[in-house]
Design a protein around this motif. Sequence first.
Motif, mmCIF file in Angstrom:
data_model
loop_
_atom_site.group_PDB
_atom_site.id
_atom_site.type_symbol
_atom_site.label_atom_id
_atom_site.label_comp_id
_atom_site.label_asym_id
_atom_site.label_seq_id
_atom_site.Cartn_x
_atom_site.Cartn_y
_atom_site.Cartn_z
ATOM 1 N N ALA A 164 0.807 -1.212 0.000
ATOM 2 C CA ALA A 164 0.000 0.000 0.000
ATOM 3 C C ALA A 164 0.848 1.273 0.000
ATOM 4 N N ALA A 165 2.165 1.117 -0.049
ATOM 5 C CA ALA A 165 3.043 2.287 -0.033
ATOM 6 C C ALA A 165 3.105 2.901 -1.426
ATOM 7 N N CYS A 166 2.351 3.932 -1.645
ATOM 8 C CA CYS A 166 2.356 4.589 -2.941
ATOM 9 C C CYS A 166 2.131 6.079 -2.741
ATOM 10 N N SER A 167 2.205 6.821 -3.812
ATOM 11 C CA SER A 167 2.185 8.276 -3.703
ATOM 12 C C SER A 167 0.815 8.883 -3.983
ATOM 13 N N ALA A 168 -0.233 8.073 -3.972
ATOM 14 C CA ALA A 168 -1.569 8.599 -4.239
ATOM 15 C C ALA A 168 -1.949 9.631 -3.179
ATOM 16 N N PRO A 169 -2.712 10.663 -3.565
ATOM 17 C CA PRO A 169 -3.007 11.764 -2.644
ATOM 18 C C PRO A 169 -3.989 11.423 -1.534
ATOM 19 N N THR A 170 -4.850 10.442 -1.723
ATOM 20 C CA THR A 170 -5.840 10.106 -0.702
ATOM 21 C C THR A 170 -5.720 8.638 -0.319
ATOM 22 N N LEU A 171 -6.262 8.311 0.859
ATOM 23 C CA LEU A 171 -6.235 6.927 1.319
ATOM 24 C C LEU A 171 -6.997 6.031 0.350
ATOM 25 N N GLU A 172 -8.127 6.529 -0.144
ATOM 26 C CA GLU A 172 -8.922 5.734 -1.083
ATOM 27 C C GLU A 172 -8.110 5.371 -2.322
ATOM 28 N N LYS A 173 -7.358 6.344 -2.834
ATOM 29 C CA LYS A 173 -6.550 6.098 -4.027
ATOM 30 C C LYS A 173 -5.385 5.156 -3.717
ATOM 31 N N GLN A 174 -4.802 5.294 -2.525
ATOM 32 C CA GLN A 174 -3.719 4.391 -2.134
ATOM 33 C C GLN A 174 -4.213 2.950 -2.100
ATOM 34 N N VAL A 175 -5.402 2.765 -1.512
ATOM 35 C CA VAL A 175 -5.974 1.422 -1.424
ATOM 36 C C VAL A 175 -6.292 0.894 -2.820
ATOM 37 N N GLU A 176 -6.835 1.761 -3.653
ATOM 38 C CA GLU A 176 -7.180 1.359 -5.020
ATOM 39 C C GLU A 176 -5.934 0.923 -5.789
ATOM 40 N N GLN A 177 -4.858 1.693 -5.660
ATOM 41 C CA GLN A 177 -3.620 1.339 -6.354
ATOM 42 C C GLN A 177 -3.044 0.035 -5.814
ATOM 43 N N ALA A 178 -3.073 -0.128 -4.486
ATOM 44 C CA ALA A 178 -2.539 -1.350 -3.884
ATOM 45 C C ALA A 178 -3.343 -2.565 -4.326
ATOM 46 N N ALA A 179 -4.673 -2.426 -4.357
ATOM 47 C CA ALA A 179 -5.541 -3.549 -4.739
ATOM 48 C C ALA A 179 -5.309 -3.977 -6.181
ATOM 49 N N SER A 180 -4.870 -3.042 -7.010
ATOM 50 C CA SER A 180 -4.653 -3.367 -8.421
ATOM 51 C C SER A 180 -3.504 -4.353 -8.613
ATOM 52 N N HIS A 181 -2.651 -4.502 -7.594
ATOM 53 C CA HIS A 181 -1.519 -5.434 -7.685
ATOM 54 C C HIS A 181 -1.885 -6.843 -7.215
ATOM 55 N N CYS A 182 -3.062 -7.004 -6.634
ATOM 56 C CA CYS A 182 -3.456 -8.307 -6.091
ATOM 57 C C CYS A 182 -3.896 -9.259 -7.208
ATOM 58 N N PRO A 183 -3.714 -10.567 -7.030
ATOM 59 C CA PRO A 183 -3.122 -11.219 -5.853
ATOM 60 C C PRO A 183 -1.596 -11.084 -5.831
ATOM 61 N N VAL A 184 -1.048 -11.027 -4.640
ATOM 62 C CA VAL A 184 0.395 -10.903 -4.451
ATOM 63 C C VAL A 184 0.879 -12.041 -3.563
ATOM 64 N N GLU A 185 1.877 -12.765 -4.026
ATOM 65 C CA GLU A 185 2.403 -13.893 -3.257
ATOM 66 C C GLU A 185 3.155 -13.411 -2.025
ATOM 67 N N VAL A 186 2.962 -14.102 -0.921
ATOM 68 C CA VAL A 186 3.717 -13.857 0.304
ATOM 69 C C VAL A 186 4.405 -15.171 0.664
ATOM 70 N N LYS A 187 5.710 -15.207 0.503
ATOM 71 C CA LYS A 187 6.465 -16.440 0.710
ATOM 72 C C LYS A 187 6.253 -16.983 2.116
ATOM 73 N N GLY A 188 5.998 -18.274 2.200
ATOM 74 C CA GLY A 188 5.812 -18.917 3.491
ATOM 75 C C GLY A 188 4.411 -18.782 4.047
ATOM 76 N N VAL A 189 3.537 -18.069 3.328
ATOM 77 C CA VAL A 189 2.162 -17.871 3.803
ATOM 78 C C VAL A 189 1.160 -18.310 2.745
ATOM 79 N N GLY A 190 1.141 -17.595 1.640
ATOM 80 C CA GLY A 190 0.165 -17.830 0.580
ATOM 81 C C GLY A 190 0.143 -16.615 -0.315
ATOM 82 N N PHE A 191 -0.977 -15.888 -0.312
ATOM 83 C CA PHE A 191 -1.030 -14.681 -1.123
ATOM 84 C C PHE A 191 -2.078 -13.707 -0.580
#
Length: 255
Positions: free
Chosen positions: A17-44
């Motif tokens: 979720a670390a991105c430069s979007a100006p609002t929390l809503e936009k940050q979440v939207e940008q982060a969600a666009s990368h899903c699914p994302v693998e997390v080693k040792g867990v799943g995704f």
Amino acid sequence: MKLMHLFAALIAALLLAACSAPTLEKQVEQAASHCPVEVKGVGFIKNISLDKDTLVYDVTVTSPSIDLSRLSSRPDEVKATMKSSIVNLFDNNHEMLDALRENAITLQIRYVDRNRASLTLNFSPDDLKAEPSRKASPQEELEAEIKRSKILLPAELAPSVMITDISDTDNMIMFHCEVDETTANADAIDNLRTHAAEIAAEMAESLSGSADPDVKRMVGIAMRADHGIAYRYTGSVSGDTVTIAFPAARLRMMR
């Protein structure tokens, strides 16, 4: 130790979720666009969403080493263990932390595995207001790791052998193991004692060359605290014990 994998999922989610979007809503939207994302040792990470005043991370656990059904029976313990470090996870993402605080957002992590077992952790706005803790000393790091690991106990080490406790004993991270003498060979403890040197050699090879991140982490924590690692086996009926130990000096030689 497997609890640290859930930390890994949390860290990955926050970094995502670390991105430069100006609002929390936009940050979440940008982060969600990368899903699914693998997390080693867990799943995704399946999805990230903002539900009114709650930031939700949906994590699918595929690792067979994480027993969500067991963890879900003790959610308060799991949360308490993770809560002490939650703010520190934002070290590389202060903008996100500030946004969550300013908007009084609850951080919710929802873990689900393939068997539909689930664990939901909620970190309230007050949880997120805590100041980052100072860097822990090696001894404090060791004590925290033992506390985290004990949440997962009892855990099977091998057929008929269960880890029932973990303690800081005699400058060792001591794994207390119970050998079920009703299902194992009646001479199991005697056999362990007779073949202790061979077993120790195999275990030393595992400790020194394992690619398992949990093993590497535990060995590193022990060494930084000038501790060794030991396994104390106790017969469930006889009460006899056998201890296989790797003092700190030996761990350093193995690395």
